[in-house]
Write a protein that holds these residues in place. Sequence first.
Motif, PDB file in Angstrom:
ATOM      1  N   UNK A 121     -41.785   1.574  31.361  1.00 25.09           N
ATOM      2  CA  UNK A 121     -40.247   1.785  30.877  1.00 25.09           C
ATOM      3  C   UNK A 121     -40.212   3.205  30.115  1.00 25.09           C
ATOM      4  N   UNK A 122     -41.140   3.568  29.337  1.00 21.28           N
ATOM      5  CA  UNK A 122     -40.859   4.804  28.614  1.00 21.28           C
ATOM      6  C   UNK A 122     -41.069   5.925  29.553  1.00 21.28           C
ATOM      7  N   UNK A 123     -42.183   5.992  30.368  1.00 20.55           N
ATOM      8  CA  UNK A 123     -42.382   6.958  31.280  1.00 20.55           C
ATOM      9  C   UNK A 123     -41.192   7.276  32.220  1.00 20.55           C
ATOM     10  N   UNK A 124     -40.723   6.024  32.555  1.00 21.27           N
ATOM     11  CA  UNK A 124     -39.573   6.244  33.513  1.00 21.27           C
ATOM     12  C   UNK A 124     -38.287   6.893  32.747  1.00 21.27           C
ATOM     13  N   UNK A 125     -38.175   6.743  31.480  1.00 18.31           N
ATOM     14  CA  UNK A 125     -37.191   7.497  30.573  1.00 18.31           C
ATOM     15  C   UNK A 125     -37.547   8.990  30.663  1.00 18.31           C
TER      16      UNK A 125
END
Length: 329
Positions: free
Chosen positions: A160-164
Amino acid sequence: MIRLPLKTGAGLLIAAVTLALPAVLDDSALAVYILLGLAAMVTVGVSLLMGYAGQVSLGQGAFYAIGAYTAALLALNGVPPLAGLVAAPVVAALSALVIGTPLLRLRGHHLAFATLAMQLILLSLAGQLEFTGGDIGLQAIPQFSLGSWEAQDATTYAYLTWAGVALVMLVTHNVITSRPGRALRALATSETAAASSGIPVGRYKLTVFALSAAFAGLAGGIYCFYTGYVAPGSFPVLISIQYIVMAVVGGLGTTWGAVIGASAITLLLQGLSTLSSLPGMPTYAPSVLSYAVYALLLIVVVLFLPQGLLPAVADRLSRKRQAAPARTR
């Protein structure tokens, strides 16, 4: 055989490594990986703000906190976590528009001190107001979920973080390469020349200020779901200084430079934290080591890498490519 351009090949390699790492990292390393990604999100905004709009903000931690508190309060009051995560950057950007309208009349160190004061005021209010939980903060924040699916482990939050991060980098790339992006380049070179060319300097500066705040707010929203807890102590003033150091070390005005700077400083801080926890180290070691390293890094970068790591490496590689044909003649 199909040959990919160097930039495309490097991008695909980085994407593959980014996706593979959560599956192989242990819990401790995964926590660092998530925090690194959150820092990269904020630092991309700082690099855009300082590198193009020429604005020095010591208050990005405030927008990080606004995003975290927004998502946490909505989730605790029954709002779906996805809606809270979407609201986090929106509320942070709106806050930046309200705050930036008077503050962006200032320049240089006056603006830096004003944004620093803004963060101090926000943290003081968060520590006093009842609905923010005061100094204790907000606890038992629900896990991030989509319908019946719920994030259960750190691996999910890493993705989720790296999608952000990918979203933030994509938005930044589109802004930089657009017509407003060309106007921002003119603004970074000379505000007077940009204004004389018909560019609405004040509006552009405010827009970039709000966009960088939105990036920080998105990172804060993910952070609150990952930790399940937010408090004023989660957003110290030092965190805003960290983001500036990351942007300067990586290279102001570059998207990948911000990610590289965030990665370098986060990993360095993790190493210093491990060093300061060794037996025999004094209790004040973590803070002393952090400040000393920031000072040394800034001195080294200013003296030897004034444009940052990424521009310096890119310039060196460019010189080598130009020198290679000359040697073959």
